[in-house]
Design an enzyme around this catalytic site. Sequence first.
Site, short mmCIF file in Angstrom:
data_model
loop_
_atom_site.label_atom_id
_atom_site.label_comp_id
_atom_site.label_asym_id
_atom_site.label_seq_id
_atom_site.Cartn_x
_atom_site.Cartn_y
_atom_site.Cartn_z
N CYS A 2 26.49 62.85 38.56
CA CYS A 2 26.75 64.08 37.80
C CYS A 2 28.25 64.36 37.70
O CYS A 2 29.02 63.99 38.59
CB CYS A 2 26.09 65.25 38.48
N ARG A 27 31.09 58.47 34.36
CA ARG A 27 30.47 58.50 35.69
C ARG A 27 29.02 58.02 35.65
O ARG A 27 28.45 57.71 36.68
CB ARG A 27 30.52 59.93 36.24
N TRP A 71 22.89 62.95 36.31
CA TRP A 71 22.33 61.62 36.66
C TRP A 71 21.13 61.94 37.53
O TRP A 71 21.26 62.39 38.66
CB TRP A 71 23.39 60.82 37.40
N ASN A 97 26.73 69.18 41.53
CA ASN A 97 26.74 67.76 41.91
C ASN A 97 26.31 67.69 43.36
O ASN A 97 26.81 68.48 44.15
CB ASN A 97 28.18 67.20 41.93
N GLY A 98 25.47 66.75 43.70
CA GLY A 98 25.08 66.60 45.10
C GLY A 98 23.58 66.71 45.24
O GLY A 98 22.84 66.66 44.24
N GLU A 464 30.46 38.36 42.71
CA GLU A 464 31.04 39.34 41.79
C GLU A 464 30.77 38.95 40.33
O GLU A 464 30.46 39.81 39.50
CB GLU A 464 32.55 39.48 42.07
N LYS A 468 28.72 41.33 37.77
CA LYS A 468 29.28 41.79 36.50
C LYS A 468 28.32 41.45 35.35
O LYS A 468 28.05 42.26 34.48
CB LYS A 468 30.63 41.10 36.29
N GLU A 471 25.13 43.68 35.56
CA GLU A 471 25.43 45.08 35.26
C GLU A 471 25.54 45.34 33.76
O GLU A 471 25.00 46.32 33.27
CB GLU A 471 26.80 45.47 35.86
N HIS A 487 18.38 25.32 49.44
CA HIS A 487 17.44 25.88 50.42
C HIS A 487 16.55 26.94 49.77
O HIS A 487 16.44 28.06 50.27
CB HIS A 487 18.22 26.47 51.60
N LYS A 586 29.20 55.39 37.92
CA LYS A 586 30.51 54.90 38.37
C LYS A 586 30.74 55.25 39.84
O LYS A 586 31.29 54.47 40.60
CB LYS A 586 31.59 55.54 37.50
C1 G6P Z 1 29.02 51.97 41.83
C2 G6P Z 1 29.85 51.40 40.69
C3 G6P Z 1 30.42 50.05 41.11
C4 G6P Z 1 31.22 50.19 42.40
C5 G6P Z 1 30.37 50.82 43.51
C6 G6P Z 1 31.22 51.17 44.73
O1 G6P Z 1 27.87 51.22 42.00
O2 G6P Z 1 29.07 51.26 39.52
O3 G6P Z 1 31.27 49.56 40.08
O4 G6P Z 1 31.68 48.94 42.79
O5 G6P Z 1 29.77 52.02 43.05
O6 G6P Z 1 32.13 52.17 44.34
P1 G6P Z 1 33.48 52.51 45.05
O7 G6P Z 1 34.03 53.66 44.26
O8 G6P Z 1 33.15 52.90 46.46
O9 G6P Z 1 34.34 51.32 45.00
#
Ligand code: G6P
Length: 591
Positions: A2, A27, A71, A97-98, A464, A468, A471, A487, A586
Amino acid sequence: MCGIIGYIGDKQAQPILLGGLARLEYRGYDSCGVALAGGTLEVYKDAVRVEKLAKVSPQLDGTVGIAHTRWATHGEPSRVNAHPHLDCTGKIAVVHNGVINNYQRLKQQLISEGHKFVSETDTEVIPHLIEKYYEGDLEKAVEAALREVEGSYAIIVLMADEPGLVAARKDSPLIIGIGDRENFIASDVPAILGHTDRVIYLEEGDIVVVTGDSVRVSRDGVEVDWKEHKVSWSVEDAQKAGYEHFILKEIHEQPRVIRDTLGEYISAAEPIVDVADTSLESMLILACGTSYHAALVGKYIVEELLRIPVRAELASEFSYHGQSPATTMTIVITQSGETADTLKAMKKLKEAGCRVIAVTNVVGSSATRIAEQTVYIRAGPEISVAATKSFIAQLMALYWLALSYSVLDMRTRDSLIMELRQLPEKVQQVLNNEDMISECARYLSKYENAFFIGRGINFAIALEGALKLKEISYIHAEGYAAGELKHGPFALLSPDMPVIAIVAQDNTYEAMLTNIKEVKARGSPVIALAEEGDEVIGELADSVITVPQVAPIFSPVVNTVALQLLAYYTAKQRGCPIDFPRNLAKSVTVE
Ligand code: G6P
């Protein structure tokens, strides 16, 4: 997660609030809403994008209001569950938020007292509690309501006919933007960029009353002084600058990000981390998501340069089972500084007497308040949900930290520092290769599954690269240590399962070639990522993405950038909403 914004001043609030919401979209959200106060409250909200809300809500007259991007946690995304939420009289509106942990008990109690609820959210108890305690003083009513609430919150309360907005925070960030005859309240800085660069970062437990020309902050019922900070991010930093997507802009910004981040560390008079009483005998690095992959790279870097054992752990797991002696140097990596799991692990470590160092991008974020020391990365605002430039900047912090305390001889260390300083040019060379990478992406986009394999320091980059891709393109992708593929995952190899293999010029090279041959023998197509000048790889792989030559320890940087572009162009080919993937946020501020 949020996002919230509030405005009070001498301008029309609606366009400012909607503009703020648009800058909070990054976000991640599924619904949004706005409330403006005159004699009555006008509320418009729905499970739509901000752009649609702006089109369908009528022009509202008023110079004070609040707005929210939601969210979903409690209750599906819908108009009725969207914020702002109201009390029974329709005069008190709240954005939040929260998570309110005890909302069910509070809701039952309020219902038994005659309050009527319309949504499934936890938030709705807040306006009803405020209504219950309101006796002509909104601030006092908010204080009383929050005494009943358990959980995390950043809230803004708007009441018809009240001269000010009341806001409060606990375990969820909230800032005040100070303007000229106007003030702002927001969950984070991008929401108010372009209006003011003067901010107050609220502390835990703060309650604040904001009018157009005043800000009054109290803690535990006592008025406290506040400190104003200047924000270095500009509104241009948070715009697309002609790129089709934020993520593409952010990928292209990486040479600059490396220069800025390293430039700051190099010019600092002191080492970026004061090791003080930690003996540097061992290290623990904690993080979530992409930042966790930086932690894994950090493990290799530090083990190689400092020759000490390093554990890289998921913060979300560490909170429940992890232990660490107080003498271990403890680092948390978090772009946002607000990830709930990371903050929880930090608090646990602090309680156990550990000194925690935070590596973050966001000034004043919660992680910086818990940490003993903070190392800032200079990535600038990262708007795309999927992290790119912040990851590369996190690696710079880890390289610099490790080089600062390395056990290498002076000559080797200096030559590595020289190479480190050349990374912006090397990354630019990868970016210049964009057309070739987008060709590979056209091919990859036809598949629904993929493996990414790497060894050594590039195992983390396989993870990673796969993250990516899944995602932003929605292709199911798994990162694997190349040696582990046989394995189990070998059972999945077939012409429908492409394998992206990261081939580094280090001691893993020969083993990787063997792994590629094994994969090819089982019918999977192979896209290899290999250094320029590698004559062998072209004969084994179906296609090759070349990256410039760098010292093996820096290969994660060029390889990551190539895989970011591969994911981007694959997602583009598949027509995905690249900057704001479905269901993702985010900044994940819930456990
Ligand atoms: C969310 C974001 C990711 C990020 C992760 C950790 O899942 O979508 O892109 O890597 O949080 O976030 P931080 O702000 O702790 O790096």
